[in-house]
Motif scaffolding. Structure first.
Motif, PDB file in Angstrom:
ATOM      1  N   MET A  19       0.825  -1.187   0.000  1.00 58.48           N
ATOM      2  CA  MET A  19       0.000   0.000   0.000  1.00 58.48           C
ATOM      3  C   MET A  19       0.873   1.256   0.000  1.00 58.48           C
ATOM      4  O   MET A  19       0.617   2.163  -0.784  1.00 58.48           O
ATOM      5  N   LEU A  20       1.883   1.343   0.856  1.00 60.57           N
ATOM      6  CA  LEU A  20       2.721   2.536   0.932  1.00 60.57           C
ATOM      7  C   LEU A  20       3.450   2.825  -0.383  1.00 60.57           C
ATOM      8  O   LEU A  20       3.451   3.979  -0.836  1.00 60.57           O
ATOM      9  N   PRO A  21       4.050   1.836  -1.031  1.00 56.18           N
ATOM     10  CA  PRO A  21       4.720   2.142  -2.303  1.00 56.18           C
ATOM     11  C   PRO A  21       3.759   2.721  -3.345  1.00 56.18           C
ATOM     12  O   PRO A  21       4.124   3.636  -4.086  1.00 56.18           O
ATOM     13  N   ASP A  22       2.523   2.225  -3.372  1.00 57.15           N
ATOM     14  CA  ASP A  22       1.531   2.746  -4.315  1.00 57.15           C
ATOM     15  C   ASP A  22       1.166   4.197  -3.990  1.00 57.15           C
ATOM     16  O   ASP A  22       1.019   5.029  -4.888  1.00 57.15           O
ATOM     17  N   LEU A  23       1.018   4.508  -2.706  1.00 50.83           N
ATOM     18  CA  LEU A  23       0.692   5.871  -2.304  1.00 50.83           C
ATOM     19  C   LEU A  23       1.825   6.836  -2.637  1.00 50.83           C
ATOM     20  O   LEU A  23       1.594   7.940  -3.134  1.00 50.83           O
ATOM     21  N   LEU A  24       3.056   6.421  -2.366  1.00 48.77           N
ATOM     22  CA  LEU A  24       4.201   7.271  -2.680  1.00 48.77           C
ATOM     23  C   LEU A  24       4.341   7.482  -4.181  1.00 48.77           C
ATOM     24  O   LEU A  24       4.641   8.585  -4.640  1.00 48.77           O
ATOM     25  N   ALA A  25       4.113   6.440  -4.953  1.00 47.90           N
ATOM     26  CA  ALA A  25       4.191   6.562  -6.410  1.00 47.90           C
ATOM     27  C   ALA A  25       3.122   7.525  -6.933  1.00 47.90           C
ATOM     28  O   ALA A  25       3.392   8.352  -7.807  1.00 47.90           O
ATOM     29  N   ALA A  26       1.911   7.437  -6.387  1.00 43.74           N
ATOM     30  CA  ALA A  26       0.839   8.340  -6.811  1.00 43.74           C
ATOM     31  C   ALA A  26       1.173   9.779  -6.441  1.00 43.74           C
ATOM     32  O   ALA A  26       0.929  10.699  -7.227  1.00 43.74           O
ATOM     33  N   ALA A  27       1.731   9.990  -5.252  1.00 44.55           N
ATOM     34  CA  ALA A  27       2.119  11.342  -4.838  1.00 44.55           C
ATOM     35  C   ALA A  27       3.204  11.895  -5.760  1.00 44.55           C
ATOM     36  O   ALA A  27       3.163  13.068  -6.150  1.00 44.55           O
ATOM     37  N   GLN A  28       4.162  11.069  -6.126  1.00 43.26           N
ATOM     38  CA  GLN A  28       5.224  11.516  -7.025  1.00 43.26           C
ATOM     39  C   GLN A  28       4.694  11.830  -8.418  1.00 43.26           C
ATOM     40  O   GLN A  28       5.211  12.731  -9.085  1.00 43.26           O
TER      41      GLN A  28
ATOM     42  N   ALA B 144      11.515  11.678   0.923  1.00 43.10           N
ATOM     43  CA  ALA B 144      10.895  11.436   2.224  1.00 43.10           C
ATOM     44  C   ALA B 144      11.875  10.740   3.158  1.00 43.10           C
ATOM     45  O   ALA B 144      12.413   9.688   2.829  1.00 43.10           O
ATOM     46  N   ALA B 145      12.123  11.346   4.319  1.00 39.08           N
ATOM     47  CA  ALA B 145      12.989  10.726   5.316  1.00 39.08           C
ATOM     48  C   ALA B 145      12.284   9.537   5.959  1.00 39.08           C
ATOM     49  O   ALA B 145      12.920   8.539   6.287  1.00 39.08           O
ATOM     50  N   GLN B 146      10.982   9.665   6.137  1.00 37.42           N
ATOM     51  CA  GLN B 146      10.174   8.591   6.712  1.00 37.42           C
ATOM     52  C   GLN B 146       8.808   8.608   6.043  1.00 37.42           C
ATOM     53  O   GLN B 146       8.327   9.657   5.630  1.00 37.42           O
ATOM     54  N   ALA B 147       8.194   7.458   5.975  1.00 36.72           N
ATOM     55  CA  ALA B 147       6.839   7.366   5.450  1.00 36.72           C
ATOM     56  C   ALA B 147       6.163   6.152   6.063  1.00 36.72           C
ATOM     57  O   ALA B 147       6.810   5.148   6.349  1.00 36.72           O
ATOM     58  N   PHE B 148       4.880   6.283   6.316  1.00 34.96           N
ATOM     59  CA  PHE B 148       4.092   5.144   6.793  1.00 34.96           C
ATOM     60  C   PHE B 148       2.665   5.314   6.298  1.00 34.96           C
ATOM     61  O   PHE B 148       2.249   6.412   5.960  1.00 34.96           O
ATOM     62  N   ALA B 149       1.957   4.255   6.252  1.00 35.10           N
ATOM     63  CA  ALA B 149       0.553   4.291   5.846  1.00 35.10           C
ATOM     64  C   ALA B 149      -0.236   3.423   6.819  1.00 35.10           C
ATOM     65  O   ALA B 149       0.256   2.412   7.314  1.00 35.10           O
ATOM     66  N   HIS B 150      -1.443   3.855   7.077  1.00 31.23           N
ATOM     67  CA  HIS B 150      -2.321   3.104   7.976  1.00 31.23           C
ATOM     68  C   HIS B 150      -3.733   3.177   7.426  1.00 31.23           C
ATOM     69  O   HIS B 150      -4.229   4.257   7.108  1.00 31.23           O
ATOM     70  N   ARG B 151      -4.342   2.061   7.278  1.00 30.04           N
ATOM     71  CA  ARG B 151      -5.722   2.019   6.786  1.00 30.04           C
ATOM     72  C   ARG B 151      -6.671   2.019   7.977  1.00 30.04           C
ATOM     73  O   ARG B 151      -6.588   1.166   8.860  1.00 30.04           O
ATOM     74  N   TRP B 152      -7.574   2.981   7.989  1.00 29.36           N
ATOM     75  CA  TRP B 152      -8.555   3.069   9.058  1.00 29.36           C
ATOM     76  C   TRP B 152      -9.772   2.277   8.644  1.00 29.36           C
ATOM     77  O   TRP B 152     -10.749   2.802   8.138  1.00 29.36           O
ATOM     78  N   ARG B 153      -9.710   1.026   8.864  1.00 29.01           N
ATOM     79  CA  ARG B 153     -10.718   0.080   8.388  1.00 29.01           C
ATOM     80  C   ARG B 153     -12.114   0.350   8.933  1.00 29.01           C
ATOM     81  O   ARG B 153     -13.106   0.153   8.265  1.00 29.01           O
TER      82      ARG B 153
END
Length: 80
Positions: free
Chosen positions: A1-10, A18-27
């Motif tokens: 999920m995180l690689p897809d989000l970063l790719a979309a942002a780019q 980005a020095a740090q990145a994380f993703a969390h799904r609020w199910r």
């Protein structure tokens, strides 16, 4: 999920350092009641709010709705 989000942002912003990145799904964060329209702007207070609890598309509360809501508020702020 995180690689897809970063790719979309780019794709939108260009290269990211980005020095740090994380993703969390609020199910389980589906709002019980949604607000009408894509966002809200109160000119008297010079205050606006947006998010996935607004209904800018027919698919209901989801990350895409939050993004569409944010764009709608941005358009109101710049008068577009």
């Amino acid at each position: 999920m995180l690689p897809d989000l970063l790719a979309a942002a780019q794709d939108i912003l260009g290269p990211l350092d980005a020095a740090q990145a994380f993703a969390h799904r609020w199910r389980y964060s589906i709002p019980a009641v949604t607000a009408p329209g894509p966002c809200h702007w109160d000119a008297a207070l010079n205050l606006g709010w947006c998010g996935d609890w607004f209904t800018p598309d027919p698919h209901g509360p989801r990350v895409e709705s939050a993004l569409l809501s944010g764009w709608a508020l941005a358009r109101r702020l710049v008068g577009a």
